[in-house]
Design a protein around this motif. Structure first.
Motif, mmCIF file in Angstrom:
data_model
loop_
_atom_site.group_PDB
_atom_site.id
_atom_site.type_symbol
_atom_site.label_atom_id
_atom_site.label_comp_id
_atom_site.label_asym_id
_atom_site.label_seq_id
_atom_site.Cartn_x
_atom_site.Cartn_y
_atom_site.Cartn_z
ATOM 1 N N SER A 658 0.822 -1.209 0.000
ATOM 2 C CA SER A 658 0.000 0.000 0.000
ATOM 3 C C SER A 658 0.854 1.256 0.000
ATOM 4 C CB SER A 658 -0.930 0.007 1.214
ATOM 5 O OG SER A 658 -1.789 -1.118 1.192
ATOM 6 N N SER A 659 1.987 1.201 0.694
ATOM 7 C CA SER A 659 2.878 2.361 0.709
ATOM 8 C C SER A 659 3.370 2.695 -0.691
ATOM 9 C CB SER A 659 4.064 2.100 1.640
ATOM 10 O OG SER A 659 4.911 1.079 1.117
ATOM 11 N N VAL A 660 3.560 1.662 -1.515
ATOM 12 C CA VAL A 660 3.985 1.899 -2.902
ATOM 13 C C VAL A 660 2.872 2.617 -3.660
ATOM 14 C CG1 VAL A 660 4.662 0.798 -5.066
ATOM 15 C CG2 VAL A 660 5.494 -0.119 -2.895
ATOM 16 N N GLY A 661 1.617 2.153 -3.506
ATOM 17 C CA GLY A 661 0.497 2.774 -4.211
ATOM 18 C C GLY A 661 0.253 4.205 -3.773
ATOM 19 N N TYR A 662 0.300 4.448 -2.448
ATOM 20 C CA TYR A 662 0.074 5.812 -1.960
ATOM 21 C C TYR A 662 1.216 6.740 -2.369
ATOM 22 C CZ TYR A 662 -3.881 4.076 0.754
ATOM 23 O OH TYR A 662 -5.071 3.535 1.136
ATOM 24 N N SER A 663 2.435 6.226 -2.410
ATOM 25 C CA SER A 663 3.565 7.053 -2.873
ATOM 26 C C SER A 663 3.371 7.442 -4.334
ATOM 27 C CB SER A 663 4.879 6.278 -2.723
ATOM 28 O OG SER A 663 5.109 5.959 -1.366
ATOM 29 N N LEU A 664 2.823 6.522 -5.115
ATOM 30 C CA LEU A 664 2.555 6.847 -6.519
ATOM 31 C C LEU A 664 1.509 7.956 -6.623
ATOM 32 C CD1 LEU A 664 3.017 6.134 -9.509
ATOM 33 C CD2 LEU A 664 1.192 4.434 -9.323
ATOM 34 N N ALA A 665 0.517 7.934 -5.743
ATOM 35 C CA ALA A 665 -0.485 9.005 -5.733
ATOM 36 C C ALA A 665 0.166 10.348 -5.429
ATOM 37 C CB ALA A 665 -1.571 8.686 -4.705
ATOM 38 N N LEU A 666 1.149 10.353 -4.517
ATOM 39 C CA LEU A 666 1.857 11.588 -4.214
ATOM 40 C C LEU A 666 2.663 12.078 -5.415
ATOM 41 C CD1 LEU A 666 3.050 10.847 -0.564
ATOM 42 C CD2 LEU A 666 1.202 12.365 -1.306
ATOM 43 N N ALA A 677 -4.317 11.531 -9.026
ATOM 44 C CA ALA A 677 -3.947 11.227 -7.640
ATOM 45 C C ALA A 677 -5.156 10.742 -6.851
ATOM 46 C CB ALA A 677 -3.351 12.476 -6.983
ATOM 47 N N LEU A 678 -6.308 11.421 -7.038
ATOM 48 C CA LEU A 678 -7.515 11.005 -6.337
ATOM 49 C C LEU A 678 -7.944 9.600 -6.775
ATOM 50 C CD1 LEU A 678 -9.839 11.727 -4.431
ATOM 51 C CD2 LEU A 678 -11.034 12.765 -6.373
ATOM 52 N N THR A 679 -7.861 9.346 -8.078
ATOM 53 C CA THR A 679 -8.214 8.010 -8.590
ATOM 54 C C THR A 679 -7.308 6.945 -7.996
ATOM 55 O OG1 THR A 679 -8.959 9.007 -10.676
ATOM 56 C CG2 THR A 679 -8.524 6.636 -10.681
ATOM 57 N N GLN A 680 -6.001 7.256 -7.964
ATOM 58 C CA GLN A 680 -5.037 6.288 -7.422
ATOM 59 C C GLN A 680 -5.306 6.023 -5.940
ATOM 60 O OE1 GLN A 680 -2.821 4.438 -8.834
ATOM 61 N NE2 GLN A 680 -1.878 3.608 -6.983
ATOM 62 N N LEU A 681 -5.632 7.067 -5.175
ATOM 63 C CA LEU A 681 -5.908 6.895 -3.751
ATOM 64 C C LEU A 681 -7.140 6.023 -3.528
ATOM 65 C CD1 LEU A 681 -5.214 10.526 -2.453
ATOM 66 C CD2 LEU A 681 -3.902 8.466 -1.889
ATOM 67 N N VAL A 682 -8.194 6.273 -4.327
ATOM 68 C CA VAL A 682 -9.419 5.475 -4.176
ATOM 69 C C VAL A 682 -9.143 4.013 -4.516
ATOM 70 C CG1 VAL A 682 -11.749 5.111 -5.090
ATOM 71 C CG2 VAL A 682 -10.945 7.436 -4.585
ATOM 72 N N ILE A 683 -8.458 3.779 -5.641
ATOM 73 C CA ILE A 683 -8.174 2.401 -6.075
ATOM 74 C C ILE A 683 -7.290 1.702 -5.055
ATOM 75 C CG2 ILE A 683 -6.963 1.032 -7.814
ATOM 76 C CD1 ILE A 683 -7.949 3.018 -9.892
ATOM 77 N N GLU A 684 -6.289 2.390 -4.550
ATOM 78 C CA GLU A 684 -5.376 1.770 -3.592
ATOM 79 C C GLU A 684 -6.097 1.410 -2.301
ATOM 80 O OE1 GLU A 684 -2.081 -0.095 -2.846
ATOM 81 O OE2 GLU A 684 -2.301 1.118 -4.673
ATOM 82 N N THR A 685 -6.977 2.293 -1.852
ATOM 83 C CA THR A 685 -7.730 2.017 -0.629
ATOM 84 C C THR A 685 -8.641 0.802 -0.806
ATOM 85 O OG1 THR A 685 -7.695 4.379 -0.078
ATOM 86 C CG2 THR A 685 -9.327 3.002 1.043
ATOM 87 N N ILE A 686 -9.362 0.772 -1.926
ATOM 88 C CA ILE A 686 -10.251 -0.365 -2.186
ATOM 89 C C ILE A 686 -9.451 -1.659 -2.325
ATOM 90 C CG2 ILE A 686 -11.867 -1.348 -3.858
ATOM 91 C CD1 ILE A 686 -12.780 1.511 -4.467
ATOM 92 N N SER A 687 -8.313 -1.584 -3.022
ATOM 93 C CA SER A 687 -7.482 -2.779 -3.203
ATOM 94 C C SER A 687 -6.977 -3.303 -1.868
ATOM 95 C CB SER A 687 -6.299 -2.464 -4.126
ATOM 96 O OG SER A 687 -6.744 -2.038 -5.392
ATOM 97 N N THR A 688 -6.560 -2.388 -1.001
ATOM 98 C CA THR A 688 -6.058 -2.806 0.316
ATOM 99 C C THR A 688 -7.162 -3.484 1.119
ATOM 100 O OG1 THR A 688 -4.479 -0.974 0.297
ATOM 101 C CG2 THR A 688 -4.955 -2.000 2.425
#
Length: 806
Positions: A658-666, A677-688
């Protein structure tokens, strides 16, 4: 689309209607609805007889793939018209015969006539098209439709075996033929057969000439059952008799003959063409006739006789090809005349004989000549038809087979007078094998008629009480037998209306404008060598027929394991075992192994391409500077990736990933793409969350000892994929030579999409259908997940409805 194009397509279009007719009119035999089509097509093609007699040919073209030079061009000349008349004429008789042969109560007639119409249309396409790629397309449809017809009685093992055998061998030949067509295109720059023939003199010295010749002959030999590819034809006799009478006497097996005849102007004059076609043909004649004698099944005997007769026609085309080299070409072109005339004669007598075999089987319940005999008095009409067909096949006067057999002898003898291709050395083989093969042809012809209809009647050995066939089943063979007699007594009836135009098509360069071949076919030419060869055939043939029981032991000298059929069966079994072993080797059931195959191939394919094309580049003149924030985020992503790989608990691995996905959003935030960034955050949260839910139901994570080799392979594949993707990204960015599509989107997102948010416009407008399909896929996946959850939680309700909860 012209009438000629529709003539080819009508059988295919009518095939779609057959199932509806079959279902709607169950009390009427479906064949009655099919019969008018081949009759109308036969009448339609008859109108071209005057045209091909006085003109070069009729060409009508419809553009298909013009960028590749592939057109649906229909070309009607003497040769194609001859085959079109055979296909539709014999086809009409076969459909009528099948109405009485196949029961509407017991057979799936809708399937039978769909297959038959498909075959008829594809054969018309083969002989009428002028484009080699279109010819190949129809060629393979003939293989497919014949596979369905041969395997029509699919519940029989031998039918399935024969269908598969025929398709494997003929499709192999078809692919070889396609290779020959491609080589011809490389040499001539055209797929047109007429244009290829026009350039024949300029390609003879090309290095691809011989490979093209061999590949094309492979297609012809496999289709026309030449040695050693003939083995599919006897097994194809498992098909219903109407199929055998149509495919294996008048149409499908003649496709290879047509191919050789059509391309004779291209390859004639080369020693390779002369010797390969002549020797393979004459040996096939001998081999087929020799093995026909030992058969006890009527259709098997006719199958081997078909192999023999096809070899005869093929050898005549090979010998006749040398006629183009001589000034006195008419002296040597008798072989081409004999080939075309026997093509017609064979269709008449062999078609009638197949129908006779079908009548005998239909009315007695067997085709075994050891159980037959004495049917002459019970089936007099069938006996008369069989007698005419068999005597014509044996080459006895006054029937048409005698005339073409005499010309066959003439063509083989005249090889000895040729002074090309070292015929003075090996040329004697042709008349010798022709004479020996004709003796065996005489023997099996006598066996067919007299073993079946003469001798003692064995009612106790017959499954059914024999009687004469119904008139509807007798009309088609009567028509064919009548043609045998008519062409025998009036041999020049078709001389200038059909035979001579076909000869012009095979040898277009030997005649000047306005010239004609002088064709005169007669029964008596004096006491010539051909006459004495015929006398020898009859005398020796009668003697060997009467003493067959004493010399037939010669067939036992060949070991049963040393046959081409055994070689085919063994090859098929070996291929199956090898395939199973190979499949077992790489289909291990482990996802890791499959990923290794995929990634290893990607590394080799992409890496090799980049090295060969020298596309690896690290130029970064216009690259943006790397700031402290990008550097920190990169370190975090690398650390998270390594932690996810080395983690010993699933929770740690999920957090690290998850840290990799959230870093990509940043990163998207830094690059001023807040929507991404918002799309990546939503997808990463759902995936986690989904990962956590899934892991909850999995068993405890267990550490297994991994070998050093296991870890090394993982490391190499991982490093390779990472390195290749990195190099690909850097090279793609640094080697940019033109404007990117991004500029187009930036310029037109508002004017064409009505929005300033370029990403949203791309997703909703420019890629609207792509996004719609992605949503559809997700919806289907969601339904599948929901269904599985319901099955999982349904418990007793699910079991009561017939589904067991596993």
């Amino acid at each position: 689309m012209t009438f000629l194009h529709w003539a080819i397509l009508f059988p295919f279009l009518f095939a779609f209607m057959v199932p509806f007719l079959y279902k709607t009119f169950r009390k009427i035999h479906t064949g009655w609805f099919v019969l008018p089509l081949p009759i109308c097509l036969f009448i339609f093609f008859l109108q071209f007889l005057p045209g091909v007699k006085y003109k070069e040919g009729i060409v009508q073209t419809v553009k298909w793939i013009p960028s590749l030079g592939i057109d649906f061009a229909v070309y009607v000349d003497g040769l194609s018209l001859l085959f079109a008349l055979l296909i539709t004429g014999i086809g009409s008789l076969v459909v009528l015969y099948s109405i009485y042969y196949l029961s509407k109560e017991k057979e799936q007639l809708n399937a039978f006539y769909v297959y038959l119409l498909m075959f008829m249309g594809s054969m018309l396409g083969v002989v009428l098209t002028d484009n080699t790629i279109v010819l190949y397309t129809f060629w393979e449809i003939t293989s497919f439709s014949s596979f369905l017809l041969i395997g029509y009685w699919h519940y029989r093992e031998r039918s399935r075996y024969g269908a598969l055998k025929s398709m494997l061998i003929t499709v192999f030949g078809g692919l070889s033929m396609l290779g020959g067509f491609i080589l011809l295109y490389i040499m001539t720059g055209t797929f047109s057969i007429r244009e290829t023939i026009a350039q024949s003199s300029s390609i003879a010295d090309n290095g691809l000439f011989i490979p093209a010749l061999i590949l094309l002959l492979l297609g012809a030999f496999t289709k026309s059952a030449q040695f050693p590819f003939y083995i599919w034809l006897p097994d194809a006799m498992e098909a219903p008799t109407p199929v055998s009478a149509y495919l294996h006497s008048a149409t499908m097996v003649k496709a290879g003959i047509y191919l050789v005849a059509r391309f004779t102007p291209v390859f004639a004059g080369s020693a390779e063409w002369f010797w390969i076609v002549s020797l393979f043909g004459i040996f096939t004649l001998f081999w087929g006739s020799f093995h026909a004698v030992k058969q006890t099944d009527l259709k098997a005997m006719l199958a081997f006789s078909t192999v023999s007769q096809l070899g005869m026609i093929m050898s005549l085309l090979g010998v006749g090809s040398a006629a183009l080299l001589f000034d006195h070409f008419e002296f040597y072109s008798v072989a081409i005349l004999a080939a075309i005339f026997h093509l017609i004669n064979h269709a008449t007598f062999k078609g009638s004989l197949f129908m006779v075999a079908g009548i005998v089987d239909h009315e007695t319940g067997t085709r075994d000549i050891r159980k037959l005999g004495g049917l002459m008095s019970l089936m007099p009409i069938t006996f008369t038809i069989g007698l005419i067909g068999a005597f014509s096949m044996a080459g006895l006067p006054p029937f048409n087979g005698f005339l073409s057999k005499e010309m066959f002898f003439t063509g083989m003898i005249r090889v000895l007078n040729m002074d090309v291709f070292q015929t003075e050395t090996w040329g004697f083989l042709l008349p010798v094998l022709a004479w020996i093969g004709s003796i065996f042809t005489f023997i099996y012809s006598m066996m067919f008629v007299f073993k079946t209809f003469a001798g003692k009647l064995q009612l106790e050995n017959l499954p059914k009480k024999p009687h004469e066939a119904p008139i509807g089943m007798l009309i088609p063979p009567i028509v064919l037998a009548s043609l045998v007699v008519i062409f025998g007594f009036f041999p020049n009836l078709l001389a200038y209306s059909l035979i001579e135009p076909a000869m012009k098509s095979v040898m277009p360069s030997v005649l000047k404008d306005g010239e004609h071949f002088h064709i005169h076919i007669s029964h008596w030419h004096g006491f010539t060598a051909e006459f004495w060869m015929t006398v020898g055939v009859v005398v020796l043939g009668i003697f060997l027929y009467l003493t067959a029981s004493k010399w037939k032991r010669v067939y036992d000298l060949q070991p049963k394991w040393m046959t081409l059929n055994q070689l085919y069966d063994h090859s098929l079994k070996t291929a199956g075992k090898t395939s199973n072993r190979l499949t077992s080797f790489y289909m291990t059931g482990f996802i890791r192994d499959y990923l290794i195959y995929i990634f290893a191939f990607m590394i080799m394919a992409v890496g090799a391409t980049m090295i060969i094309k020298q596309s690896i580049s690290f130029a970064a003149d216009d690259a943006a500077p790397v700031g402290i924030y990008e550097l920190i985020l990169s370190i975090v992503m690398i650390a998270g990736s390594i932690t996810a790989v080395l983690a010993r608990s699933r929770l740690t691995a999920i957090i690290a990933l998850s840290s990799v996905g959230y870093s990509l959003a940043l990163f998207f935030v830094l690059f001023r793409a807040p929507d991404l960034a918002l799309t990546q955050l939503v997808i990463e949260t759902i995936s986690t969350a989904l990962f956590l839910l899934a892991f909850y139901f999995l068993p405890e994570l267990q550490k297994k000892d991994k070998t050093r080799r296991f870890r090394l392979v993982n490391f190499i594949i991982s490093a390779g994929v990472g390195g290749i993707v990195t190099l690909l990204a850097i090279s793609a960015s640094s080697e940019r030579t033109g404007k990117t599509i991004a500029e187009y989107f930036l310029e037109t997102s508002y004017s064409l999409g009505g929005g300033y948010n370029v990403v949203n416009v791309i997703l909703v407008d420019f890629r609207g259908f792509d996004t719609l399909f992605e949503i559809t896929v997700l919806a289907i996946a969601a339904l599948a997940v929901y269904s599985m959850i319901r099955l999982r939680t349904g418990g007793k309700d699910v079991e009561e409805n017939g589904f067991k909860n596993e």
